[in-house]
Write a protein that holds these residues in place. Structure first.
Motif, PDB file in Angstrom:
ATOM      1  N   TRP A  53     -24.115   4.270  33.763  1.00 35.60           N
ATOM      2  CA  TRP A  53     -22.755   4.029  34.237  1.00 35.60           C
ATOM      3  C   TRP A  53     -22.728   3.488  35.657  1.00 35.60           C
ATOM      4  CZ3 TRP A  53     -18.685   3.276  31.472  1.00 35.60           C
ATOM      5  CH2 TRP A  53     -18.574   3.879  30.211  1.00 35.60           C
ATOM      6  N   ARG A  54     -23.606   3.993  36.508  1.00 32.35           N
ATOM      7  CA  ARG A  54     -23.627   3.492  37.888  1.00 32.35           C
ATOM      8  C   ARG A  54     -24.118   2.058  37.952  1.00 32.35           C
ATOM      9  NH1 ARG A  54     -25.095   8.841  41.406  1.00 32.35           N
ATOM     10  NH2 ARG A  54     -23.031   9.752  41.133  1.00 32.35           N
ATOM     11  N   ARG A  55     -25.053   1.693  37.077  1.00 30.77           N
ATOM     12  CA  ARG A  55     -25.488   0.296  37.008  1.00 30.77           C
ATOM     13  C   ARG A  55     -24.310  -0.589  36.580  1.00 30.77           C
ATOM     14  NH1 ARG A  55     -30.087   0.333  33.620  1.00 30.77           N
ATOM     15  NH2 ARG A  55     -31.132   1.186  35.428  1.00 30.77           N
ATOM     16  N   LEU A  56     -23.550  -0.125  35.593  1.00 34.37           N
ATOM     17  CA  LEU A  56     -22.368  -0.861  35.150  1.00 34.37           C
ATOM     18  C   LEU A  56     -21.325  -0.937  36.262  1.00 34.37           C
ATOM     19  CD1 LEU A  56     -20.782  -2.257  32.878  1.00 34.37           C
ATOM     20  CD2 LEU A  56     -20.008   0.008  32.164  1.00 34.37           C
ATOM     21  N   ARG A  57     -21.124   0.181  36.959  1.00 36.86           N
ATOM     22  CA  ARG A  57     -20.181   0.210  38.076  1.00 36.86           C
ATOM     23  C   ARG A  57     -20.590  -0.782  39.161  1.00 36.86           C
ATOM     24  NH1 ARG A  57     -21.053   4.962  41.782  1.00 36.86           N
ATOM     25  NH2 ARG A  57     -22.782   3.579  42.237  1.00 36.86           N
ATOM     26  N   ASP A  58     -21.871  -0.787  39.521  1.00 35.17           N
ATOM     27  CA  ASP A  58     -22.348  -1.690  40.558  1.00 35.17           C
ATOM     28  C   ASP A  58     -22.197  -3.149  40.136  1.00 35.17           C
ATOM     29  OD1 ASP A  58     -22.968   0.584  41.960  1.00 35.17           O
ATOM     30  OD2 ASP A  58     -25.138   0.400  41.729  1.00 35.17           O
ATOM     31  N   ASP A  59     -22.454  -3.435  38.869  1.00 32.61           N
ATOM     32  CA  ASP A  59     -22.247  -4.798  38.360  1.00 32.61           C
ATOM     33  C   ASP A  59     -20.775  -5.187  38.452  1.00 32.61           C
ATOM     34  OD1 ASP A  59     -24.952  -4.992  37.805  1.00 32.61           O
ATOM     35  OD2 ASP A  59     -24.716  -4.621  35.646  1.00 32.61           O
ATOM     36  N   ALA A  60     -19.881  -4.247  38.121  1.00 31.27           N
ATOM     37  CA  ALA A  60     -18.448  -4.516  38.213  1.00 31.27           C
ATOM     38  C   ALA A  60     -18.025  -4.724  39.663  1.00 31.27           C
ATOM     39  CB  ALA A  60     -17.650  -3.372  37.585  1.00 31.27           C
ATOM     40  N   LEU A  61     -18.598  -3.953  40.583  1.00 30.71           N
ATOM     41  CA  LEU A  61     -18.300  -4.134  42.007  1.00 30.71           C
ATOM     42  C   LEU A  61     -18.737  -5.513  42.481  1.00 30.71           C
ATOM     43  CD1 LEU A  61     -19.320  -0.691  43.519  1.00 30.71           C
ATOM     44  CD2 LEU A  61     -17.029  -1.658  43.406  1.00 30.71           C
ATOM     45  N   ARG A  62     -19.949  -5.921  42.090  1.00 30.32           N
ATOM     46  CA  ARG A  62     -20.442  -7.250  42.478  1.00 30.32           C
ATOM     47  C   ARG A  62     -19.536  -8.347  41.916  1.00 30.32           C
ATOM     48  NH1 ARG A  62     -25.060  -5.000  40.657  1.00 30.32           N
ATOM     49  NH2 ARG A  62     -26.208  -3.970  42.298  1.00 30.32           N
ATOM     50  N   ALA A  63     -19.129  -8.185  40.664  1.00 24.56           N
ATOM     51  CA  ALA A  63     -18.264  -9.190  40.034  1.00 24.56           C
ATOM     52  C   ALA A  63     -16.894  -9.235  40.718  1.00 24.56           C
ATOM     53  CB  ALA A  63     -18.109  -8.888  38.545  1.00 24.56           C
ATOM     54  N   ALA A  64     -16.325  -8.079  41.023  1.00 24.20           N
ATOM     55  CA  ALA A  64     -15.026  -8.046  41.700  1.00 24.20           C
ATOM     56  C   ALA A  64     -15.135  -8.675  43.083  1.00 24.20           C
ATOM     57  CB  ALA A  64     -14.523  -6.605  41.805  1.00 24.20           C
ATOM     58  N   HIS A  65     -16.205  -8.356  43.796  1.00 21.94           N
ATOM     59  CA  HIS A  65     -16.411  -8.930  45.121  1.00 21.94           C
ATOM     60  C   HIS A  65     -16.584 -10.446  45.018  1.00 21.94           C
ATOM     61  CE1 HIS A  65     -18.661  -9.799  48.887  1.00 21.94           C
ATOM     62  NE2 HIS A  65     -17.747  -8.971  49.374  1.00 21.94           N
ATOM     63  N   GLY A  66     -17.269 -10.893  43.987  1.00 19.01           N
ATOM     64  CA  GLY A  66     -17.437 -12.324  43.762  1.00 19.01           C
ATOM     65  C   GLY A  66     -16.125 -13.029  43.435  1.00 19.01           C
ATOM     66  N   ARG A  67     -15.142 -12.272  42.938  1.00 16.05           N
ATOM     67  CA  ARG A  67     -13.822 -12.829  42.611  1.00 16.05           C
ATOM     68  C   ARG A  67     -12.858 -12.738  43.782  1.00 16.05           C
ATOM     69  NH1 ARG A  67     -13.280 -15.746  37.837  1.00 16.05           N
ATOM     70  NH2 ARG A  67     -14.773 -14.884  36.369  1.00 16.05           N
ATOM     71  N   GLY A  68     -13.338 -12.252  44.926  1.00 20.96           N
ATOM     72  CA  GLY A  68     -12.496 -12.260  46.116  1.00 20.96           C
ATOM     73  C   GLY A  68     -11.930 -10.926  46.544  1.00 20.96           C
ATOM     74  N   VAL A  69     -12.267  -9.837  45.861  1.00 23.30           N
ATOM     75  CA  VAL A  69     -11.797  -8.516  46.281  1.00 23.30           C
ATOM     76  C   VAL A  69     -12.646  -8.100  47.483  1.00 23.30           C
ATOM     77  CG1 VAL A  69     -11.437  -6.115  45.620  1.00 23.30           C
ATOM     78  CG2 VAL A  69     -11.136  -7.928  43.924  1.00 23.30           C
ATOM     79  N   THR A  70     -11.988  -7.726  48.571  1.00 23.12           N
ATOM     80  CA  THR A  70     -12.712  -7.397  49.799  1.00 23.12           C
ATOM     81  C   THR A  70     -13.448  -6.066  49.679  1.00 23.12           C
ATOM     82  OG1 THR A  70     -10.867  -6.233  50.818  1.00 23.12           O
ATOM     83  CG2 THR A  70     -10.991  -8.624  51.180  1.00 23.12           C
ATOM     84  N   GLU A  71     -14.445  -5.906  50.528  1.00 22.32           N
ATOM     85  CA  GLU A  71     -15.207  -4.652  50.556  1.00 22.32           C
ATOM     86  C   GLU A  71     -14.320  -3.482  50.957  1.00 22.32           C
ATOM     87  OE1 GLU A  71     -18.582  -5.344  53.059  1.00 22.32           O
ATOM     88  OE2 GLU A  71     -19.419  -6.839  51.690  1.00 22.32           O
TER      89      GLU A  71
END
Length: 84
Positions: free
Chosen positions: A34-52
């Motif tokens: 789940w954490r691997r999936l979460r981290d992938d989702a975070l990277r994807a969201a950040h790549g779409r312009g969601v700020t840190e």
């Protein structure tokens, strides 16, 4: 460069997915998965312009930790690191 309207929407959906996976982890193997999936989702969201800052606030994690996750490649290696 014009941002497409769905980038913001998709970014928010990916953040929601990251939040849900953070809260739904249980068991050692499940936590890793789940954490691997979460981290992938975070990277994807950040790549779409969601700020840190937004990612950190939504997940209740520090901005520095979020920065570490989104700058790390999906296989867990630092992008600048060279292996032989």
């Amino acid at each position: 460069m014009r941002r497409r309207w769905w980038n913001g929407v998709l970014g928010e959906v990916l953040v929601t997915l990251a939040v849900l996976t953070e809260r739904a982890t249980a068991g050692r193997r499940a936590v890793v998965r789940w954490r691997r999936l979460r981290d992938d989702a975070l990277r994807a969201a950040h790549g779409r312009g969601v700020t840190e800052d937004v990612l950190a606030a939504r997940l209740g994690l520090s901005r520095n930790w979020i920065h570490t996750v989104v700058t790390r490649s999906a296989n867990g290696q630092d992008g600048a690191e060279v292996t032989s």
